[in-house]
Design an enzyme around this catalytic site. Structure first.
Site, PDB file in Angstrom:
ATOM      1  CE  LYS A 129      -3.908   1.941   2.666  1.00 28.63           C
ATOM      2  NZ  LYS A 129      -4.825   1.668   3.800  1.00 28.63           N
ATOM      3  CB  SER A 179      -7.927   3.676   2.677  1.00 30.95           C
ATOM      4  OG  SER A 179      -7.064   3.184   3.714  1.00 30.95           O
ATOM      5  CB  SER A 210      -8.299   0.984   5.735  1.00 28.90           C
ATOM      6  OG  SER A 210      -8.914   2.252   5.788  1.00 28.90           O
TER       7      SER A 210
END
Length: 626
Positions: free
Chosen positions: A214, A286, A310
């Site tokens: 990420k 996210s 997330s």
């Protein structure tokens, strides 16, 4: 009359103003007025009686008579300095506050379950795994399967890496999950892994396995954009601890994946990351790119992060397996800070076993993130889960209560009626989707009972978890203080009421006293949720609902696993995914179930989830992309 915050607070106290919110609101109003282009910026901000009236309304106190307002203003002392002095320090995002959150219910408490677990690190090669003639047939293979092939030298890391890089390039135009390919780094790592494995220098089950990060994890030599406009060219001169540890394990970093801007949602500066099962939908966030790429067979595993859903939400949407570890289990050094007391890093992969193998490589203190607890992680895939006490959140599995709409207003305009009817239709459809998905939750309990698991109903402690979320907003606003004050928040993609720019501004009205009070309430939550795990070892829960908020606040681990696909009879999703619903569903899309455990009992959590996946096989389902 000029003011500074300390003098103003003292004046409020002398005037008998005891509301914690009022002084902060009033000071902020005065400071905002100071930013007017017609105001002399060299002078301290001024306060007026009108500002006192406005602040009193926002704070829910007052109104104050004129003599009290005059006394408050007359009592202000111009000391002008504390805020500006601190702001001049230009504190970077990487600097944490001078306090550390540890979610242990009592000082010195130990991890009973981890101590009881057999000291087995949990992996040995499977000699029965065979290599296909076309290496792309391994796109959806598990880390364990790939590791067996690499260990036996039936495939090479270079060939595997090249295959995943090609898939990332092929499907990124459809799913938008890549921010940066780390191709040169990956190819060099893969060649090194092959050389070491051939020489008998095997580092373990992640050796030669391609993965993605990420893009809030720093990687030296590459941008770390945080998914946000205005940060596209940001870079750091060292690797995040998790990146270093995966390098040490021999894993091969192939890409940096998308995240919603500053870790919110699935919209980033380059667009919206998509759900491989239905590209008309966003992948949720996210950890948007991490979950999407894993589900699409474009990487073996990824690292995501969770502050308030997330990992859970995109894992649910995309049908991947996500492990949100106990708070303080994985060091966050080199990761973007959003909330120092809630941020967690964890793996997203194809199975609970994969998550355990990855967590084994990345957990433990690094000497820099002082929130990390030196808890053991003894992964044992052969652990007898029938020895565990399994609970389930009864409220999550009860029949949904009757859905009632409020009566329409006695009078409304044509436009108001149109908007109301639209909202009512959306709510009815949302309710229909939740009722449909409920049957999958209930089927989980039936399957567990069929596996010989005895289930005990439990209840989540009744506490105002939602009222504690202001902690996150306050910490996030502090983490991005300069973004707000400089006006660079205008560069962020989303500018709505629920988006970061507005939330950061609103959080500046959150008073210190209420922040501390919310943390005291959070202590109660830690104690009471931890008490549940004195009665049971694992709790089965729906992937949304109150538990998601509660356990993120208390730091308890969660493992989110695929739980089947919606049938053709599933209610249709909205025509447009506006990002408001965590799981908008529709025919042929995945559902999930969540397993919870006590603090630092992540190994038993993974063992239980692994047993469920072996019994169901839902994690082996994958989307058809072509």
């Amino acid at each position: 009359m000029t003011l500074d915050r300390r003098g103003f607070l003292a004046a409020c106290s002398r005037a008998g103003i005891t509301s914690a919110l009022f002084p902060g609101v009033l000071y902020t109003l005065a400071a905002q007025a100071q930013e007017s282009p017609d105001t002399d910026q060299s002078k301290p901000p001024k306060i007026t009686p009108e500002m006192i009236d406005q602040a009193a309304i926002l704070a829910g106190i007052g109104p104050f008579p004129d003599d009290q307002k005059k006394m408050m203003i007359d009592g202000l002392i111009d000391q002008n300095g504390s805020f500006k002095a601190i702001r001049k320090l230009k504190i970077p995002n990487s600097i944490a506050p001078a306090f550390v959150f540890h979610p242990l219910a009592a000082a010195g408490s130990t991890n009973r379950a981890a101590a009881e677990t057999s000291n087995v690190h949990g992996w040995s090669p499977n000699p029965k795994v065979s290599a296909p003639s076309n290496i792309e047939d391994l796109a959806f293979a598990s880390v364990s399967e790939l590791a067996s092939l690499l260990h036996a030298r039936k495939i090479t890391s270079l060939a595997l890496t090249q295959m995943y890089l090609a898939r990332l390039k092929r499907y990124d135009s459809k799913l938008h999950f890549v921010i940066t390919l780390t191709e040169d780094r990956a190819l060099a790592q893969a060649k090194e892994a092959d050389a070491e494995i051939s020489a008998g220098k095997y580092r373990g089950p992640l050796h030669g396995i391609p993965w993605g990060a990420k893009d809030l994890l720093a990687v030296k030599g590459y941008p770390t954009t945080w998914g946000a406009g205005g940060f596209e060219h940001q870079s750091f001169d060292e690797d995040a601890t998790v990146v270093k540890r995966l390098d040490d394990a021999g894993a091969v970093l192939v890409a940096k994946f998308t995240l919603g801007a500053l870790a919110m949602g699935d919209k980033w500066f380059g667009g919206r990351t998509r759900n491989p099962w239905n590209p008309n939908q966003g992948s949720s966030g996210s950890s948007a790119g991490s979950a999407s790429a894993v589900a699409a067979g474009c990487v073996a595993f990824a690292i995501g992060s969770e502050t308030l859903g997330s990992i859970s939400s995109p894992s649910t949407r995309c049908g991947s397996t996500g492990l949100r570890p106990s708070f303080g289990f994985v060091p966050r050094t080199g990761a973007m800070a959003l909330s120092w007391t809630m941020d967690k890093l964890g793996p997203i992969s194809r199975s609970a076993e994969d998550c355990a193998l990855i967590l084994n490589a990345i957990h433990g203190p690094d000497g820099q993130d002082t929130s990390v607890h030196p808890a053991p992680f003894h992964w044992n895939p052969n652990f007898d889960v029938h020895s565990l006490r399994i609970g389930f959140l009864k409220a999550d599995f009860d029949e949904p209560s009757a859905f009632k709409l409020p009566p329409p207003p006695t009078s409304e305009t044509v436009e108001e009626k149109k908007n109301r009817e639209k909202q009512e239709a959306q709510r009815k459809m949302g309710r229909a989707r939740r009722e449909y998905d409920h049957r999958y939750d209930v089927a989980t309990l039936d399957k567990l009972r069929a596996m010989g698991i005895k289930l005990v109903p439990v209840e989540l402690p009744k506490l105002p978890y939602g009222a504690m979320v202001g902690l996150l907003g306050a910490e996030a606003a502090a983490a991005f203080d300069d973004l707000t004050r400089s006006g660079r928040d205008r560069l962020l993609t989303e500018q709505g009421v629920e988006d970061w720019p507005n939330q950061f501004r609103t959080a500046r009205f959150y008073p210190a006293v209420e922040y501390i009070q919310a943390n005291r309430a959070r202590t109660l939550a830690v104690q009471q949720v931890s008490a549940l795990f004195e009665k049971v070892d694992i709790i089965v829960a729906s992937s949304g609902g109150a538990q998601l908020l509660a356990t993120n606040l208390t730091g308890h681990p969660a493992l989110i696993v695929p739980n089947g696909l919606r049938g053709d009879d599933a209610p249709k999703p909205p025509k447009t995914d506006d990002g408001e619903d965590d799981d908008i569903g529709g025919p042929g899309t995945p559902v999930s179930i969540t397993f919870l455990a006590g603090l630092y009992e992540d190994a038993k959590l993974a063992a239980f989830a692994n047993a469920y996946q072996l019994a169901t096989g839902f994690n082996k389902l994958h989307p058809k992309l072509d």
